[in-house]
Write a protein that holds these residues in place. Structure first.
Motif, PDB file in Angstrom:
ATOM      1  N   ILE A   6      42.844  24.989  88.787  1.00 54.30           N
ATOM      2  CA  ILE A   6      42.906  24.677  90.213  1.00 54.30           C
ATOM      3  C   ILE A   6      43.814  23.469  90.381  1.00 54.30           C
ATOM      4  O   ILE A   6      43.744  22.507  89.622  1.00 54.30           O
ATOM      5  CB  ILE A   6      41.504  24.373  90.792  1.00 54.30           C
ATOM      6  CG1 ILE A   6      40.559  25.545  90.557  1.00 54.30           C
ATOM      7  CG2 ILE A   6      41.593  24.019  92.268  1.00 54.30           C
ATOM      8  CD1 ILE A   6      40.982  26.834  91.231  1.00 54.30           C
ATOM      9  N   GLY A   7      44.665  23.515  91.381  1.00 51.51           N
ATOM     10  CA  GLY A   7      45.591  22.417  91.613  1.00 51.51           C
ATOM     11  C   GLY A   7      45.725  22.094  93.086  1.00 51.51           C
ATOM     12  O   GLY A   7      45.145  22.754  93.955  1.00 51.51           O
ATOM     13  N   LEU A   8      46.515  21.075  93.345  1.00 46.92           N
ATOM     14  CA  LEU A   8      46.761  20.631  94.711  1.00 46.92           C
ATOM     15  C   LEU A   8      48.186  20.118  94.822  1.00 46.92           C
ATOM     16  O   LEU A   8      48.643  19.345  93.979  1.00 46.92           O
ATOM     17  CB  LEU A   8      45.785  19.511  95.094  1.00 46.92           C
ATOM     18  CG  LEU A   8      45.942  18.917  96.485  1.00 46.92           C
ATOM     19  CD1 LEU A   8      45.583  19.947  97.556  1.00 46.92           C
ATOM     20  CD2 LEU A   8      45.077  17.673  96.632  1.00 46.92           C
ATOM     21  N   THR A   9      48.887  20.593  95.836  1.00 45.10           N
ATOM     22  CA  THR A   9      50.195  20.052  96.185  1.00 45.10           C
ATOM     23  C   THR A   9      50.030  19.276  97.479  1.00 45.10           C
ATOM     24  O   THR A   9      49.545  19.815  98.469  1.00 45.10           O
ATOM     25  CB  THR A   9      51.231  21.183  96.400  1.00 45.10           C
ATOM     26  OG1 THR A   9      51.373  21.915  95.187  1.00 45.10           O
ATOM     27  CG2 THR A   9      52.582  20.612  96.792  1.00 45.10           C
ATOM     28  N   GLY A  31      61.912   9.162 110.264  1.00 41.10           N
ATOM     29  CA  GLY A  31      60.799   8.613 109.488  1.00 41.10           C
ATOM     30  C   GLY A  31      59.651   9.586 109.359  1.00 41.10           C
ATOM     31  O   GLY A  31      59.793  10.786 109.613  1.00 41.10           O
ATOM     32  N   PRO A  32      58.471   9.090 108.961  1.00 34.12           N
ATOM     33  CA  PRO A  32      57.306   9.946 108.721  1.00 34.12           C
ATOM     34  C   PRO A  32      56.877  10.709 109.969  1.00 34.12           C
ATOM     35  O   PRO A  32      56.955  10.192 111.082  1.00 34.12           O
ATOM     36  CB  PRO A  32      56.217   8.952 108.305  1.00 34.12           C
ATOM     37  CG  PRO A  32      56.945   7.732 107.857  1.00 34.12           C
ATOM     38  CD  PRO A  32      58.197   7.681 108.663  1.00 34.12           C
ATOM     39  N   ILE A  33      56.431  11.961 109.737  1.00 31.77           N
ATOM     40  CA  ILE A  33      55.897  12.772 110.837  1.00 31.77           C
ATOM     41  C   ILE A  33      54.510  13.321 110.527  1.00 31.77           C
ATOM     42  O   ILE A  33      53.808  13.770 111.425  1.00 31.77           O
ATOM     43  CB  ILE A  33      56.826  13.943 111.227  1.00 31.77           C
ATOM     44  CG1 ILE A  33      57.016  14.918 110.070  1.00 31.77           C
ATOM     45  CG2 ILE A  33      58.148  13.421 111.739  1.00 31.77           C
ATOM     46  CD1 ILE A  33      57.723  16.201 110.458  1.00 31.77           C
ATOM     47  N   GLY A  34      54.098  13.332 109.248  1.00 30.93           N
ATOM     48  CA  GLY A  34      52.792  13.874 108.915  1.00 30.93           C
ATOM     49  C   GLY A  34      52.620  14.125 107.433  1.00 30.93           C
ATOM     50  O   GLY A  34      53.319  13.541 106.604  1.00 30.93           O
ATOM     51  N   ALA A  35      51.689  15.020 107.109  1.00 36.31           N
ATOM     52  CA  ALA A  35      51.371  15.325 105.720  1.00 36.31           C
ATOM     53  C   ALA A  35      50.941  16.776 105.597  1.00 36.31           C
ATOM     54  O   ALA A  35      50.496  17.396 106.568  1.00 36.31           O
ATOM     55  CB  ALA A  35      50.255  14.413 105.224  1.00 36.31           C
ATOM     56  N   SER A  36      51.083  17.308 104.373  1.00 34.86           N
ATOM     57  CA  SER A  36      50.612  18.666 104.108  1.00 34.86           C
ATOM     58  C   SER A  36      49.831  18.687 102.798  1.00 34.86           C
ATOM     59  O   SER A  36      49.995  17.802 101.951  1.00 34.86           O
ATOM     60  CB  SER A  36      51.781  19.656 104.026  1.00 34.86           C
ATOM     61  OG  SER A  36      52.548  19.430 102.863  1.00 34.86           O
ATOM     62  N   ALA A  37      48.975  19.708 102.649  1.00 30.70           N
ATOM     63  CA  ALA A  37      48.212  19.918 101.417  1.00 30.70           C
ATOM     64  C   ALA A  37      48.073  21.417 101.187  1.00 30.70           C
ATOM     65  O   ALA A  37      47.881  22.183 102.133  1.00 30.70           O
ATOM     66  CB  ALA A  37      46.836  19.267 101.515  1.00 30.70           C
ATOM     67  N   GLN A  38      48.196  21.814  99.919  1.00 32.58           N
ATOM     68  CA  GLN A  38      48.049  23.216  99.537  1.00 32.58           C
ATOM     69  C   GLN A  38      47.181  23.284  98.280  1.00 32.58           C
ATOM     70  O   GLN A  38      47.493  22.648  97.273  1.00 32.58           O
ATOM     71  CB  GLN A  38      49.405  23.845  99.236  1.00 32.58           C
ATOM     72  CG  GLN A  38      50.306  23.929 100.443  1.00 32.58           C
ATOM     73  CD  GLN A  38      51.710  24.364 100.068  1.00 32.58           C
ATOM     74  OE1 GLN A  38      52.367  23.702  99.286  1.00 32.58           O
ATOM     75  NE2 GLN A  38      52.155  25.473 100.634  1.00 32.58           N
ATOM     76  N   THR A  39      46.106  24.063  98.321  1.00 31.35           N
ATOM     77  CA  THR A  39      45.301  24.327  97.136  1.00 31.35           C
ATOM     78  C   THR A  39      46.016  25.392  96.314  1.00 31.35           C
ATOM     79  O   THR A  39      46.497  26.392  96.855  1.00 31.35           O
ATOM     80  CB  THR A  39      43.902  24.837  97.534  1.00 31.35           C
ATOM     81  OG1 THR A  39      43.323  23.892  98.430  1.00 31.35           O
ATOM     82  CG2 THR A  39      43.019  24.999  96.316  1.00 31.35           C
TER      83      THR A  39
END
Length: 87
Positions: free
Chosen positions: A59-62, A71-79
């Motif tokens: 199991i991993g996470l990106t 500049g920054p606008i947000g974040a993402s996550a993927q399992t």
């Protein structure tokens, strides 16, 4: 298509941008995608500051910080589910 929709479409490829294992060694499809934006992107151009972690159980996470030219606008996550390829 709105700029936000275009950015969300591009955010789906973050998993393949910084692989910890090459595609010849393992498959690592993402199981989900979560994106949080705290401001609208200026345009469809987007950059990623990406980190990939993989556990011994497959199991991993990106994770990625998302930014545009302003500049920054947000974040993402993927399992991820990491499966070694048969030789």
């Amino acid at each position: 298509m709105s700029t936000t929709a275009q950015v969300l479409g591009v955010a789906d490829i973050v998993n393949g941008m910084t692989p910890r294992l090459t595609p010849e060694v393992a498959n690592y499809p993402n199981l989900d995608l979560t994106v949080h934006l705290f401001r609208l992107p200026r345009d469809a151009w987007i950059g990623f500051d990406t980190e990939v972690s993989i556990g011994a159980d497959g199991i991993g996470l990106t994770r990625a910080a998302l930014h545009d030219a302003d500049g920054p606008i947000g974040a993402s996550a993927q399992t991820l589910t990491v499966r070694l390829r048969d030789e």
